[in-house]
Design a protein around this motif. Structure first.
Motif, short mmCIF file in Angstrom:
data_model
loop_
_atom_site.label_atom_id
_atom_site.label_comp_id
_atom_site.label_asym_id
_atom_site.label_seq_id
_atom_site.Cartn_x
_atom_site.Cartn_y
_atom_site.Cartn_z
N GLN A 189 14.74 27.64 4.17
CA GLN A 189 14.20 27.40 5.51
C GLN A 189 15.25 26.80 6.45
OE1 GLN A 189 10.89 24.83 4.71
NE2 GLN A 189 9.48 26.51 4.25
N TYR A 251 7.98 25.95 13.90
CA TYR A 251 8.47 26.50 12.63
C TYR A 251 8.53 25.42 11.56
CZ TYR A 251 11.45 28.80 9.19
OH TYR A 251 11.95 29.32 8.02
N ARG A 255 6.20 25.40 8.13
CA ARG A 255 6.89 25.81 6.91
C ARG A 255 7.20 24.67 5.94
NH1 ARG A 255 5.98 29.68 9.78
NH2 ARG A 255 7.01 31.72 9.69
#
Length: 593
Positions: A189, A251, A255
């Motif tokens: 990520q 994001y 995540r």
């Protein structure tokens, strides 16, 4: 390895503070080892309690709780010791990180001051400010989090897996695999987070640039009534920045919980499998409690890694931008030759200077000569490269071909690229048309190039620049604050104070790049006459190159040079050029007939 990873290069600055770094690292290691010891003690205490050994009834009916009190005081002592060490480690890590941030910013400022003008023109003030403030702050945040990410977390993982494996191999194997898998997801990520933060940083650059231009150009904006459109434009830039920041935050928020949930499954495994081991008498209840406690610590620490990884992702992008600036090679390097202590002149021999974008040369095969003590006017149409030529003299810009020589026939001539930069810029001074005064007192501004100048010398410098009347009008005299960029003064007053600042340095070569454009004819004549007499009593009159389009200025010069198509097209006195050069007459708007 380090050269390819900008954040590691920032962390490597810790090597300049080895003892403080070692002390803080040792404190964090002690804190985490103390945590493991504390939880191990809790497990043993629970075992003694469950076995009935913590409190024992004596034969006379009284209770013996000495073992229980022992565990209680021991755990309190360990907790108190850990608290003191944790506080010391946190404070010292902040101090160490701030020291590193200070060194990083000092390097940025040093690099900004030494980069050539072309770099500044290309990148702008907003980008420089962003890298010195926002980017440096993000790197600092990562350096503070560094201890938990690089020191604490591996210790907690090793301690957790080691203790669990000691109790039962399968009890430790599954949490280890889940932790590794969760960390792998974090790493995957990170690349996306870096990309998003890079976009945020670029948007922030534009916000900073727009803001600095809006503040610096407030007079122009108000003069044209552009306040509303500038505000709208700035609001648009802020909205773009906010949108990029929202995407990055969305994001990370959506995540980062995933790997945390994966690691948390290890807690479920310890509870279920640990209960099975207790039921089959392969694990005591105290050891199960210790396993759950240390697994809970691991889960909380991994949850913290999500935030830390986001910090590191942001800092990685910021560190990359900082090192791009710091790695920019110096286009202008100092030589090691000193100038003779004699009057100086200058020569350009077939000098060419290419445009920054590699296009057509601005100066091409340009040659000229100024003798020591001579006052020469340089004229030319707009855009012919007059200011560029002026920037070559103190090596603010670099020539592409040819030679620029400083010296004299008696003392010899030296190529400017072989001279020591500090001495060159002390003896060759350029006063630009834009008069920049700093937000300080008049005395501090005048002493900018002559730090040891006495008050009498300051008055003399003001007299040379025909600026004594400016001093008389200031309420606090030399101690009067001038405001940002001398905002309290008129254009002519700022130009005269800039001239006084330059003349206080007693340069051997002085270039006035339209630096008298805001002066009236009387003041201009007084200034140039004063410069003409400057240091003549010492036998070393200042050589002056005056770039101007004012006829009153040109008439005061000994000789006139006309720059056209990148080279000197005419050279002579004003009277001679009026007779021989139609281009010169057209430039000045003089009808020969």
């Amino acid at each position: 390895m380090i050269e390819k990873h900008p954040l590691l290069r920032s962390l490597a600055i810790y090597r300049e503070m080895p003892w403080r770094f070692a002390l803080v690292a040792a404190l964090f290691i002690a804190v985490n080892l103390g945590l493991v010891w504390q939880q191990w003690l809790i497990g043993h205490a629970v075992n003694d309690v469950s076995a009935g050994r913590a409190v024992i009834r004596q034969a006379d009916g009284s209770l013996d709780a000495s073992l229980g009190w022992y565990w209680l005081w021991l755990m309190l002592a360990v907790a108190l010791g850990r608290g003191v060490l944790q506080y010391a480690a946190s404070v010292l890590s902040l101090i160490l990180s701030q020291a590193l941030l200070t060194r990083l910013r000092e390097r940025i400022l040093h690099q900004v001051q030494h980069l050539h003008l072309g770099y500044h023109w290309q990148h702008g003030m907003g980008e420089m400010i962003t890298r010195t403030t926002r980017d440096a702050d993000k790197v600092r945040d990562a350096l503070i989090s560094f201890w938990r990410q690089v020191v604490e977390t591996p210790l907690v993982v090793l301690a957790t897996v080691g203790l669990l494996t000691w109790y039962n191999p399968m009890l430790g194997l599954v949490p280890l695999l889940l932790t590794v898998f969760g960390l792998w997801i974090f790493v995957r990520q990170t690349e996306r987070l870096v990309h998003l933060d890079r976009a945020v940083g670029q948007a922030y650059d534009r916000v900073n640039q727009d803001l600095s231009e809006g503040i610096g150009g407030v007079r122009v904006i108000k003069s044209f009534g552009l306040e509303h459109s500038r505000i709208q434009g700035f609001a648009t830039q802020v909205a773009v920045f906010a949108e990029h920041a929202r995407q990055a935050l969305a994001y990370s928020s959506s995540r980062i919980p995933l790997p945390q949930a994966v690691v948390a499954l290890g807690h479920v495994w310890i509870l279920g499998y640990g209960a099975h081991l207790v039921a089959t008498d392969r694990l005591r209840i105290g050891e199960l409690v210790t396993s759950l406690l240390i697994a809970t610590t691991l889960v909380f620490r991994i949850e913290g890694i999500g935030r830390v990884m986001q910090t590191f992702a942001d800092a990685r992008s910021s560190a990359e931008r900082i090192w791009q600036l710091l790695d920019e090679p110096a286009a202008i390097r100092s030589g090691n030759i000193t100038l003779p202590d004699t009057p100086l002149g200058l020569k350009l021999e077939h000098v060419s200077v290419s445009a920054a974008d590699g296009g057509k040369a601005i100066l091409e095969d340009c040659s000229l000569a100024l003798h020591p003590g001579e006052i020469v006017a340089l004229v030319g149409a707009t855009g012919t490269g007059k200011s560029l030529l002026a920037s070559l003299l103190p090596r603010l810009s670099e020539i592409s071909a040819g030679r620029l020589l400083i010296g004299s026939d008696s003392g010899g001539w030296q190529d400017i690229r072989q001279l020591q930069l500090d001495e060159l810029r002390r003896r060759v001074h350029v006063v630009p048309q834009e008069s920049l005064l700093f937000s300080d007192t008049l005395a501090a501004n005048l002493r900018f190039g002559a730090a040891g100048a006495s008050e009498q010398q300051l008055h003399h410098g003001l007299h040379l620049a025909a600026a004594s009347d400016v001093l008389q009008r200031l309420p606090q005299g030399l101690a009067t604050p001038l405001g940002d960029r001398g905002v309290t003064l008129s254009g002519g007053q700022r130009q005269r104070l800039s001239l006084a600042r330059a003349l206080l340095t007693e340069p051997d070569i002085l270039c006035l790049d339209d630096a008298t454009s805001a002066l009236d004819a009387i003041s201009e004549r007084q200034v140039l006459n004063n410069i003409r007499q400057l240091r003549r009593d010492q036998g070393r009159a200042t050589t002056v190159l005056v770039i101007s389009s004012k006829l009153s200025t040109i008439l005061l010069a000994d000789r006139v040079l006309m720059l056209k198509d990148g080279r000197i097209a005419a050279d002579g006195t004003h009277a001679d050029l009026l007779k021989t050069s139609p281009d010169y007459r057209d430039l000045l708007g003089i009808d020969h007939g």
